[in-house]
Structures are given as structure tokens and as C-alpha cells.
Motif scaffolding. Structure first.
Motif, short mmCIF file in Angstrom:
data_model
loop_
_atom_site.label_atom_id
_atom_site.label_comp_id
_atom_site.label_asym_id
_atom_site.label_seq_id
_atom_site.Cartn_x
_atom_site.Cartn_y
_atom_site.Cartn_z
N GLY A 59 0.77 -1.17 0.07
CA GLY A 59 -0.03 -0.17 0.03
C GLY A 59 0.73 1.30 -0.16
N ARG A 60 2.16 1.13 0.56
CA ARG A 60 2.80 2.36 0.58
C ARG A 60 3.48 2.78 -0.61
N TYR A 61 3.40 1.78 -1.58
CA TYR A 61 3.88 1.89 -3.03
C TYR A 61 2.73 2.33 -3.89
N GLY A 62 1.41 2.61 -3.40
CA GLY A 62 0.53 3.11 -4.14
C GLY A 62 -0.34 1.93 -4.73
N VAL A 63 -0.19 0.50 -4.41
CA VAL A 63 -0.98 -0.36 -4.61
C VAL A 63 -2.53 -0.55 -3.82
N ARG A 64 -3.62 -0.53 -4.35
CA ARG A 64 -4.48 -0.58 -3.66
C ARG A 64 -4.99 -1.91 -3.50
N LEU A 65 -5.44 -2.28 -2.46
CA LEU A 65 -5.84 -3.92 -1.99
C LEU A 65 -7.18 -3.89 -1.71
N ARG A 66 -7.70 -5.16 -2.11
CA ARG A 66 -9.19 -5.45 -1.77
C ARG A 66 -9.37 -7.04 -1.95
N GLU A 67 -9.94 -7.51 -0.95
CA GLU A 67 -10.42 -8.96 -0.94
C GLU A 67 -11.33 -9.26 -2.14
N ALA A 68 -11.57 -10.46 -2.41
CA ALA A 68 -12.60 -10.75 -3.37
C ALA A 68 -13.85 -10.49 -3.20
N ARG A 69 -14.22 -10.52 -1.74
CA ARG A 69 -15.66 -10.08 -1.26
C ARG A 69 -16.00 -8.58 -1.58
N GLY A 70 -16.98 -8.63 -2.63
CA GLY A 70 -17.33 -6.80 -2.71
C GLY A 70 -16.44 -6.32 -3.64
N ALA A 71 -15.63 -7.08 -4.29
CA ALA A 71 -14.69 -6.42 -5.22
C ALA A 71 -15.13 -5.89 -6.72
N LEU A 72 -16.42 -6.23 -6.96
CA LEU A 72 -16.98 -5.95 -8.11
C LEU A 72 -17.00 -4.40 -8.46
N GLU A 73 -17.69 -3.99 -7.43
CA GLU A 73 -17.86 -2.51 -7.86
C GLU A 73 -16.75 -1.58 -7.75
N GLU A 74 -15.81 -1.88 -6.83
CA GLU A 74 -14.75 -1.31 -6.62
C GLU A 74 -13.52 -1.48 -7.79
N GLY A 75 -13.88 -2.75 -8.29
CA GLY A 75 -13.06 -2.90 -9.80
C GLY A 75 -13.40 -2.13 -10.70
#
Length: 324
Positions: A172-188
Motif C-alpha cells: 500500500g505504501r507504494y500506491g497499490v490499492r488492495l481489496r479482498e474478493a468479497r465485494g470487489a466487483l464495484e470497486e474494480g
């Protein structure tokens, strides 16, 4: 990358059984590793790989059998190279944790053909979906990619909170946003609308059979996750298959293996694109056999007892979603 052998995303049971350094000690160790020159990372990493693969022989028989079944020449030598690469990746991750983003430019390259392919895919104005792979140092690759464009990585959480926090916070400190598979569709989809990239791994057996496409990988039946192709079909974003390898000088090369455009995409395109992505990965691994994570049980079937309930991972329902 998790700081343990043999997998970056092991089961909760195997994690609980593994000894892990406390987070403050990991932070101190990363600070120390960041002070060392790259040649020291390669030397120390090679030693770690030798200990894991040749002394403790962690899943060594499985790795060599998989390589032999896939027709890889001299499996014993290729396996030694894989463990060496993993050891160096561990040192590189500690270097990432103790360093700063500007230092990545001297360790990562994107060749001109891959750069043009990325630019063409992004020019469509829909963002890109990355079919990412466990090749080279995939954490370093993600951090480098996040310097070029907004990047969301669909990831797994580790059951050990301190280790998970160290791993995720470093990325995350390098700018990578992270998300688990649960609920990832809308954020993707939101990331794609921002002209960013959404990365999902394609080279592990998916958790659910309904997320899988039957493929052939190194001449053997396997199951591949269709989520990246399904998200591309639902959003209209190009599907970019990516790989990475480290050369003998320690330079990390990011490579675009294929770009698939989902024009008038439907279920048939999703299956075809998933198979094409797997074929592109196989060609890359044949060229760089020590740079892929052979530790995975890549050819296993999904047995009913291994299928998690809906509470463990929601079905993204990407196949039936219409293009946004």
C-alpha cells in the motif's frame, strides 16, 4: 509476498503452523536489508533458496515432478533456480519494505514492445484488467506498475494479522490499492472508470468450480479462474496478460504476454480469453521455467469438500453482468 515458505497465499492452517517473526523485528530487518547493495540481496537470497529447496527440500519432490511432467529440461536444475528466485524475492520484498518508491526505477524495466502494448490498451479509455501471474517477483512488479497507473489488486488476507499488516501495508505504501474478493466487483469497476488497472491472479485453482474454465496447462488438464476475463467482458476493458522475470544482473523485467480485446464479449469469449491467457503464460514459463511458482498444486481438481460456502467468498456474478 508472505515471509514464509512455500506459498504467498497459504491456507490458514498452514500459516498457523509456520513460525513468523514479529512485525517490529520484520521492520528492523527490512531497514537493514534496504542498506545492503543489490548484489548482497542476490547472494543472501540464493542462500535462503538453497536452504529451503536443497537442505529442507520444501515441496521439492512436488516441484520436480511437476516440471518433469511439463517437459521442462533438467527439472533438478530448474527447481534449484526457482528456489533461488524465491529467496531473492524475499530479500527484495524486505528491501521494498525498508526503501522508497524512487529506488524501484533502477530495479524494474518494461521493454518497448510491452510499453507500447500497455499504452494501446489504455488508449481505449476503459482502464485495463491485468491477468497477473506468479512470475518473477510479483510484489515488486505490482509496486512498479502502481507508479505508472492507479492499480487495484484483488488479494487474499493472511490469518496472522501482524504478517498480513506488514505485507499489505508495504504494498500500500507504494500506491497499490488492495481489496479482498468479497465485494470487489464495484470497486474494480470504479477503478476501471478512473482509467486504472485491476489485477487478479490467473495461475491458481479458483476457490469455486463455477469460477473455473477447463484449460490445458503443460499438456495436463487444469482449472483456470475466469474472473479476470469476466471483468473485462463486463466492463469492456482490455485484458492484459502479464509476466515478469529477473535477469542475472538482478534487473526485473515486466512483460506483456498478450492483450485481448472484449468486443461483443459473452460467455464464449470469456472461456476463450481465459484459455488464451493460460497459453500465453505457458509459453512464458517454458522460456523462463525457474521464474514461475511451481509450488502450487496447479493441476488439482476442486473436490466438493474443498468448496467454501457462500460466506467465505461471494460470487462476483461477473459472467451474467452486462457491460457497464
Amino acid at each position: 509476498m508472505s515471509l514464509r515458505w512455500p506459498s504467498t497465499a497459504p491456507s490458514a492452517g498452514s500459516l498457523r503452523a509456520a513460525p513468523v517473526l514479529p512485525e517490529p523485528l520484520l521492520s528492523a530487518l527490512s531497514w537493514l536489508v534496504a542498506k545492503l547493495p543489490p548484489i548482497a540481496h542476490r547472494a543472501l537470497g540464493a542462500c535462503l533458496g538453497f536452504v529451503a529447496g536443497s537442505l529442507f527440500r520444501i515441496r521439492r519432490n512436488h516441484v520436480e515432478r511437476a516440471m518433469a511432467a511439463g517437459g521442462i529440461a533438467d527439472p533438478a536444475r530448474a527447481a534449484r533456480g526457482m528456489y533461488r528466485s524465491l529467496g531473492i524475492s524475499l530479500l527484495e520484498f524486505l528491501w521494498l519494505a525498508g526503501g522508497d518508491a524512487a529506488r524501484l526505477d533502477g530495479r524494474v524495466r518494461i521493454d518497448e514492445a510491452s510499453r507500447r502494448a500497455l499504452d494501446e490498451a489504455r488508449s481505449k479509455g476503459r482502464g485495463i484488467v491485468l491477468s497477473a501471474t506468479h512470475t518473477g517477483n510479483w510484489d515488486l512488479a505490482a509496486c512498479a506498475m502502481a507508479r505508472r497507473m492507479p492499480l487495484l489488486v484483488i488479494t487474499k488476507r493472511l490469518s496472522m494479522r501482524a504478517l498480513d499488516h506488514f505485507w499489505q501495508s508495504t504494498r500500500g505504501r507504494y500506491g497499490v490499492r488492495l481489496r479482498e474478493a468479497r465485494g470487489a466487483l464495484e470497486e474494480g469497476r470504479r477503478m476501471l472508470r478512473e482509467q486504472g488497472a485491476v489485477a487478479m491472479m490467473i495461475d491458481q485453482v479458483p476457490l469455486h468450480r463455477r469460477h473455473a474454465v477447463p484449460v490445458e496447462f503443460f499438456g495436463r488438464p487444469a482449472l483456470a479462474d475466469k474472473a479476470p476475463a469476466a471483468l473485462a467482458a463486463a466492463s469492456g476493458a482490455p485484458l492484459v496478460v502479464s509476466g515478469a522475470f529477473r535477469d542475472e544482473d538482478g534487473m526485473h523485467h515486466l512483460v506483456v504476454l498478450d492483450v485481448l480485446f472484449p468486443d461483443k464479449a459473452g460467455p464464449a469469449w470469456i472461456a476463450q480469453a481465459t484459455r488464451a491467457s493460460t497459453e500465453a503464460l505457458e509459453r512464458f514459463v517454458r522460456a523462463h521455467p525457474s521464474e514461475w511458482l511451481w509450488l502450487h498444486r496447479r493441476w488439482k481438481e476442486i473436490a466438493p469438500a474443498e468448496r467454501p460456502s457462500g460466506r467465505d467468498r461471494e460470487d462476483l456474478r461477473l459472467v451474467v453482468e452486462r457491460r457497464a
